[in-house]
Scaffold this motif. Structure first.
Motif, short mmCIF file in Angstrom:
data_model
loop_
_atom_site.label_atom_id
_atom_site.label_comp_id
_atom_site.label_asym_id
_atom_site.label_seq_id
_atom_site.Cartn_x
_atom_site.Cartn_y
_atom_site.Cartn_z
N THR A 63 32.69 19.30 80.27
CA THR A 63 32.04 20.00 79.17
C THR A 63 33.09 20.84 78.43
O THR A 63 34.24 20.95 78.86
N ARG A 64 32.64 21.47 77.35
CA ARG A 64 33.52 22.39 76.62
C ARG A 64 33.96 23.53 77.53
O ARG A 64 35.09 24.00 77.45
N ARG A 65 33.07 23.97 78.41
CA ARG A 65 33.41 25.04 79.35
C ARG A 65 34.53 24.59 80.29
O ARG A 65 35.48 25.34 80.54
N ASP A 66 34.42 23.36 80.79
CA ASP A 66 35.49 22.82 81.65
C ASP A 66 36.81 22.77 80.89
O ASP A 66 37.87 23.10 81.42
N ARG A 67 36.74 22.34 79.64
CA ARG A 67 37.94 22.24 78.80
C ARG A 67 38.56 23.63 78.60
O ARG A 67 39.77 23.80 78.71
N ALA A 68 37.72 24.62 78.31
CA ALA A 68 38.22 26.00 78.13
C ALA A 68 38.83 26.52 79.42
O ALA A 68 39.88 27.17 79.41
N ARG A 69 38.18 26.22 80.54
CA ARG A 69 38.71 26.66 81.84
C ARG A 69 40.05 26.00 82.11
O ARG A 69 40.98 26.64 82.59
N ASP A 91 36.09 32.94 88.20
CA ASP A 91 34.82 33.23 88.85
C ASP A 91 34.18 34.52 88.34
O ASP A 91 32.96 34.67 88.36
N LEU A 92 35.01 35.45 87.86
CA LEU A 92 34.48 36.70 87.31
C LEU A 92 33.60 36.46 86.08
O LEU A 92 32.68 37.24 85.81
N TYR A 93 33.87 35.40 85.35
CA TYR A 93 33.17 35.13 84.09
C TYR A 93 31.66 34.98 84.29
O TYR A 93 30.87 35.47 83.50
N GLY A 94 31.28 34.32 85.37
CA GLY A 94 29.86 34.09 85.64
C GLY A 94 29.37 32.84 84.93
O GLY A 94 30.13 32.15 84.25
N GLY A 97 28.85 34.23 80.99
CA GLY A 97 29.75 35.24 80.43
C GLY A 97 29.39 36.66 80.77
O GLY A 97 29.96 37.59 80.21
N GLU A 98 28.49 36.85 81.73
CA GLU A 98 28.08 38.21 82.10
C GLU A 98 29.21 39.03 82.72
O GLU A 98 29.15 40.25 82.72
N GLY A 99 30.24 38.38 83.20
CA GLY A 99 31.35 39.10 83.82
C GLY A 99 32.56 39.26 82.91
O GLY A 99 33.66 39.55 83.38
N ARG A 100 32.36 39.11 81.63
CA ARG A 100 33.48 39.16 80.68
C ARG A 100 34.21 40.51 80.73
O ARG A 100 35.43 40.56 80.68
N VAL A 101 33.49 41.61 80.86
CA VAL A 101 34.12 42.94 80.92
C VAL A 101 35.01 43.02 82.17
O VAL A 101 36.14 43.49 82.10
N GLN A 102 34.49 42.56 83.31
CA GLN A 102 35.27 42.57 84.54
C GLN A 102 36.50 41.67 84.41
O GLN A 102 37.58 41.98 84.90
N GLN A 103 36.31 40.55 83.72
CA GLN A 103 37.42 39.63 83.49
C GLN A 103 38.52 40.31 82.67
O GLN A 103 39.70 40.24 83.02
N LEU A 104 38.12 40.99 81.62
CA LEU A 104 39.09 41.67 80.76
C LEU A 104 39.81 42.78 81.53
O LEU A 104 41.03 42.94 81.42
N GLN A 105 39.06 43.54 82.33
CA GLN A 105 39.68 44.61 83.12
C GLN A 105 40.65 44.03 84.13
O GLN A 105 41.74 44.58 84.36
N TYR A 106 40.29 42.91 84.73
CA TYR A 106 41.16 42.24 85.69
C TYR A 106 42.47 41.83 85.02
O TYR A 106 43.55 42.05 85.57
#
Length: 155
Positions: A63-69, A91-94, A97-106
């Motif tokens: 999928t597009r998500r797989d491609r982005a990953r 895995d932080l992304y969820g 995208g609910e984990g985007r803030v945690q992803q950015l902080q990471y």
């Protein structure tokens, strides 16, 4: 069903579900070609849990998500991130995208640490270069002096 027939079915499935404007689904060969990687590399990322494509008649469909990953995986590998960190980041992304803030902080935490480490290494390299230049200059001076002495003794 033969392997060629399964691949043809998967390609037909991808083609039938593809929106010309967004290219929602991709075949394995398509992604490998686009990113310049081998089939083996893509399967390796799957085995490590970094990608999880759908299966259609045994063929992988991304999928597009797989491609982005995959793009993120390759970018992170290019800057030296180990696969375990890449997986943690992804895995932080969820699921939505609910984990985007945690992803950015990471990413901020990791890049801050990496920048500090590289700056420390650069300071060490600069110090070593300075010392090597002193040694080199001293050796050149001693060599020139030895050559001058040898030349005078030969006369």
């Amino acid at each position: 069903m033969t392997t060629d027939a399964a691949v043809a079915d998967a390609q037909a499935f991808v083609a039938s579900h593809r929106d010309e404007g967004t290219t929602e689904l991709f075949g394995i060969t398509e992604l490998c070609r686009e990113f310049g990687i081998t089939l083996r590399a893509l399967r390796f990322y799957e085995d490590k849990g970094l990608l999880s494509p759908r299966r259609v008649n045994g063929a992988r469909v991304y999928t597009r998500r797989d491609r982005a990953r995959l793009a993120l995986i390759l970018r992170a590998k290019a800057i030296g991130s180990p696969l375990s960190e890449i997986k943690r980041y992804l895995d932080l992304y969820g699921d939505h995208g609910e984990g985007r803030v945690q992803q950015l902080q990471y990413v901020i935490d990791r890049t801050d640490a990496e920048i500090a480490d590289l700056e420390k290494k650069r300071a060490q390299i600069d110090a070593t270069l300075a010392e090597l230049r002193v040694i080199n200059t001293s050796c050149r001076s001693h060599l020139a002096e030895r050559e001058r002495i040898d030349k005078n003794q030969a006369k």
